[in-house]
Design an enzyme around this catalytic site. Structure first.
Site, PDB file in Angstrom:
ATOM      1  N   GLY A 100      40.634  33.641  34.101  1.00  0.00           N
ATOM      2  CA  GLY A 100      41.742  34.074  34.944  1.00  0.00           C
ATOM      3  C   GLY A 100      41.550  33.657  36.391  1.00  0.00           C
ATOM      4  CB  THR A 101      38.571  33.629  38.607  1.00  0.00           C
ATOM      5  OG1 THR A 101      38.329  35.027  38.507  1.00  0.00           O
ATOM      6  CG2 THR A 101      38.232  33.156  40.009  1.00  0.00           C
ATOM      7  CG  ASN A 149      42.281  45.023  38.773  1.00  0.00           C
ATOM      8  OD1 ASN A 149      43.140  44.838  39.630  1.00  0.00           O
ATOM      9  ND2 ASN A 149      40.995  45.053  39.074  1.00  0.00           N
ATOM     10  CD  GLN A 175      43.418  44.172  33.686  1.00  0.00           C
ATOM     11  OE1 GLN A 175      43.590  44.652  32.566  1.00  0.00           O
ATOM     12  NE2 GLN A 175      42.210  43.885  34.157  1.00  0.00           N
ATOM     13  CB  SER A 210      41.805  36.712  31.725  1.00  0.00           C
ATOM     14  OG  SER A 210      40.480  36.860  31.286  1.00  0.00           O
ATOM     15  CG  HIS A 228      37.310  38.550  29.319  1.00  0.00           C
ATOM     16  ND1 HIS A 228      36.859  39.749  29.804  1.00  0.00           N
ATOM     17  CD2 HIS A 228      37.642  37.812  30.385  1.00  0.00           C
ATOM     18  CE1 HIS A 228      36.903  39.731  31.126  1.00  0.00           C
ATOM     19  NE2 HIS A 228      37.382  38.569  31.501  1.00  0.00           N
ATOM     20  CB  THR A 281      35.343  18.283  26.758  1.00  0.00           C
ATOM     21  OG1 THR A 281      35.043  16.932  27.088  1.00  0.00           O
ATOM     22  CG2 THR A 281      35.453  18.428  25.248  1.00  0.00           C
ATOM     23  CB  CYS A 286      35.030  42.757  41.704  1.00  0.00           C
ATOM     24  SG  CYS A 286      35.541  41.785  40.307  1.00  0.00           S
TER      25      CYS A 286
END
Lengths: 390, 285
Positions: free
Chosen positions: A71-72, A150, A178, A198, A200, A236, A324
């Site tokens: 996501g970042t 988030n 989110q 994202s 995950h 790749t 974070c």
């Protein structure tokens, strides 16, 4: 001790079906999709299928989906692209409550000649669209505003934001990390130009993300090199993770109703019971529209890390805000922007549920947390005064 | 997740001496709700008012704040007030088998509360800052967010031999919120380090050229570069010709608008610690 995992906005467990989908693409079907042989070609077909599955979940076209590493990366790529597309526009708008993936980047831009406007939020974490209307002008290159927060789960009125942005000819990016998989999104009827996902956060593995770029919106790549992703993201392909994300998006579509009924009902029950059983507690963003799985609750006169450590001792995994910000001395930037009172800014806990959460797990938290808060308050000089008052 | 020792975990899971002492001889309070941690310490003395016979605490704070408070109360029991005052924050951390550096401010809070309690009992001026309560302050406020004075910061810098502003934040929280006082913290570090070095007269009377070159390299490695690293910068030693030291700036220092100021800082350090006649020249290398 079986863990009770209620930190699904931090990361999620990989769905068994997702893992099975990706498993053959390590040791057996490890070909490079770019190769000119059948062995790579069959992987290319699965990557195409995954692209279609992601597109379907958000109502987009497959060619609008660019796979990234996280996501970042998607957030960074979107903002950098807009600045390259509009070299003469030197103004960027975001919010004070963005994820660091956007906020840190924008603050860095302010050191390189850009004017950066960070929109405020009210006490419930909501935007004031008039502030956006006043801030935006012809010099604005991009507006980057998250779909849902988030930490609090507060959902922003993204389509209204998009209409304001379009009137001034700026590009509109949203960090929807989110939101995707928790609430329905439809790019076919949207004002969004670019959107970050994202993997995950929706039961796919870590290390895979998506940047959606609307057809016709100019895009300049962040990563350059090979021709992968139509030269919009060189490198790749992470084939196994892309295939996993495709499966995860398919499953997210199937579970979307459950997310907004069963999961939401569990969240609401947890919220209601904790407020009933624990005095001097408040919901962060409780009056705003919120994600169905997120509960950010603040307890007065007790410190968040201590609560997390006591919960952790019982196998209960929660968060005291954003992962974070947990190493920082300050209450989270989101809670500070909301003006959460200083008496409870340090005592906020975030529980985030998923389709794997059970009623029994919620029961355990409802049973244990009041004891933990009471214990923390008995140790705290301020908490003792509160307990004496009662 | 923090890497807490088993002893830290034991002391926050099973804290010793939580509570209050109704007829306490001394009470010390530091910290506040807004700061995110606070400690109230109660001390009971024996009949002769010499030794500490009991100690209790109430703490609002994280796991390591609870553990530090618990450790402190265990450590001071049986000690005279003067013996208790000898306890440093490092000893509190050592008692717990160490604390993560980011959490060292918790041990400092324990030491502070003890000093405040004893000073109040003895009726003298409160020796450290006392944020959250506007009592006598020693020195002038440096960190406005956490209400920390220069006197307090200099003491912690000196006792723990801190070299970077980041370390000072970890030990005291100063500079951890708005960051506005970080330049001032750096000045305080330079001041304290300068004072410490004055106490250590190690400079030989006459230097051979070889010894001088060795000393210049040592000072650059141990005193100068760590301070530049703290700001993301660096330097490289290019050449030494007699007393002329040529350096080139690297990383954030390269092309930095205040590199001439930094060069003067390097020169000042070398003059102070190696020889008075040293000149520093910035070269492109």
């Amino acid at each position: 001790m079986k863990e009770i995992y209620l930190d699904n906005n931090a990361t999620t467990r990989v769905d068994d079906a997702v893992f099975e989908e990706m498993r053959p693409y390590f040791c057996e079907l490890y070909g490079n999709p770019s190769s000119m042989h059948y062995f790579g070609g069959q992987v290319q077909q699965k990557v195409d299928e995954a692209r279609q599955r992601v597109a379907t979940l958000i109502g987009a076209h497959p060619e609008e989906i660019i796979f990234t590493a996280c996501g970042t990366e998607s957030d960074n790529a979107a903002i950098r692209s807009a600045l390259e597309v509009f070299p003469n526009k030197r103004h960027v708008i975001t919010t004070r409550v963005e994820h660091p993936a956007v906020l840190t980047m924008c603050r860095g831009l302010s050191k390189h000649g850009y004017r950066v406007t960070e929109l405020n939020v009210d006490g419930e974490g909501r935007l004031d669209l008039d502030e956006l209307r006043n801030a935006i002008d012809e010099n604005t290159a991009i507006v980057s505003i998250m779909y849902a927060n988030n930490e609090t789960g507060v959902i922003f009125p993204i389509e209204e934001v998009g209409r304001i942005v379009k009137e001034k000819g700026a590009l509109f990016h949203t960090d929807a990390v989110q939101a995707v998989g928790k609430i329905p999104l439809n790019m076919a009827e949207s004002t969004i130009d670019m959107l970050s996902i994202s993997g995950h956060k929706l039961h796919a593995p870590k290390g895979i993300g998506v940047l959606y770029v609307r057809k016709g919106i100019p895009f300049r790549p962040f990563m350059v090199g090979g021709h992968q992703e139509k030269s919009r993201r060189a490198g790749t392909e992470n084939t196994a993770a892309i295939i996993a994300l495709g499966k995860a998006c398919e499953l997210a579509g199937k579970h979307l109703d459950e997310e907004n009924t069963r999961v939401k009902a569990m969240r609401d029950r947890l919220e209601r019971e904790l407020l009933r059983l624990i005095p001097a507690a408040r919901i962060n963003g409780g009056k705003a529209e919120r994600l169905p799985n997120t509960l950010s609750i603040a307890f007065e006169f007790v410190e968040g890390e201590l609560i997390l450590l006591y919960l952790s001792e019982l196998g209960i995994c929660a968060s005291s805000g954003s992962a974070c910000t947990s190493g920082s001395l300050e209450p989270s930037h989101v809670l500070r922007a909301m003006g959460v009172p200083f008496t409870c800014a340090h005592g906020s806990i975030r529980f985030t549920l998923s389709r794997y959460t059970t009623e029994e797990e919620v029961d355990t938290v409802i049973r244990e947390l009041p004891r933990i808060i009471r214990r923390g308050r008995e140790m705290s000089p301020f908490g003792r005064e509160l307990l004496q008052q009662q | 997740m923090w890497d807490y020792t088993d002893k830290v975990k034991d002391h926050f899971m099973n804290p010793r001496n939580v509570g209050d002492i109704a007829d306490a001889d001394a009470v010390g309070e530091v910290g506040s709700l807004a700061c995110g941690d606070a400690l109230k310490l109660f001390i009971k003395l024996d009949e002769n008012k010499e030794r500490i016979v009991d100690a209790k605490f109430q703490t609002f704070g994280c796991g390591s704040a609870i553990a530090s408070s618990s450790a402190l109360t265990e450590m001071i029991k049986g000690k005279t007030l003067d013996e208790a005052l000898q306890i440093t924050n490092q000893e509190i951390a050592d008692f717990l088998g160490g604390l993560p550096e980011e959490k060292m401010h918790c041990s400092v809070m324990g030491q502070e509360a003890l000093e405040v309690a004893i000073a109040k009992y003895r009726g003298g001026p409160v020796p450290t800052h006392d944020h959250g309560h506007e009592h006598e302050q020693e020195g002038e406020i440096v960190c406005k967010c956490f209400g920390l004075t220069d006197g307090f910061l200099k003491k912690v810098i000196g006792q723990n031999r801190l070299h970077t502003a980041e370390q000072v934040t970890h030990f005291t929280k100063a500079g951890g919120a708005c960051g506005g006082c970080i330049p001032k913290i750096k000045e305080l570090i330079a001041e304290v380090l300068g004072e410490q070095q004055k106490l250590e007269p190690k400079r030989p009377e006459r230097l051979t050229n070889l010894r001088k070159m060795q000393l210049i390299q040592e000072v650059l490695e141990n005193e100068v570069r760590p301070q530049l690293w703290a700001d993301g910068g660096d330097l490289e030693l290019i050449d030494i010709a007699g007393s002329n030291v040529q350096i080139a700036f690297r990383k954030a220092c390269a092309g930095c608008a205040s590199s001439s100021y930094t060069a003067r800082f390097v020169e000042q350090k070398l003059r102070e610690l190696v020889a008075e006649d040293i000149s520093v020249e910035e070269v492109q290398g």
